[in-house]
Design a protein around this motif. Sequence first.
Motif: not given
Length: 213
Positions: A31-38
């Motif tokens: 699992l990778v936590k990141k800011r997704l644009k969509l």
Amino acid sequence: MNNPPIEISYDDREHADILLELLSFNTDIYLVKKRLKLGDYQINNWLIERKTLPDLATSLCSGRLFSQISRLSESSYNTALLIEGSSHDIATYDITREALIGAICSISLNFNMPILRSLSQAESAKILYFCATQLNSRETGTISSGRKPKRQKNRQLFILQSLPQVGPKLAKRLLTHFDSIEAVFTASVKELTKVEGIGQEKARRIREILTLK
């Protein structure tokens, strides 16, 4: 040699603690936590938007649902919608079952977007796990880039033709005038009437079908 774990990225604004905890128990998932644009989750070349039934009902009533689905559909990635919950979750909401069914049919057929259904975060975790393992097993060099075939304009025109009294010619005028499906779907009656071939009545009917008002 053991295969490397499959990466699932999730948006840092996603509120699904149970789902994420259950996913983390799978040793073949990373699992990778990141800011997704969509979307809320990204698996290889797929974006998956997760909506609880209350979220779906609220966004449908406010008119935001189809704008969001449009942005997903226009992205360069394959997209799917994961709907989570049961009818009990929206028992007190002022929305009919027919309105929800109509919205789901539109998303599936007009936007060519798969619909995944679950009853809980636990079941959603299983669905995401199955998606990850199946997508990973079928991934080949022909799809690893994550890009869709260059047929976006035809798909956009097809979607616009699903609106009331909008044929091929008017769909082209709408897309030329507004530049994107999202802009069409969020346009007011006054803005719609600026397009040749759309009067007050037709503009009103388009707004009604998009907002279910």
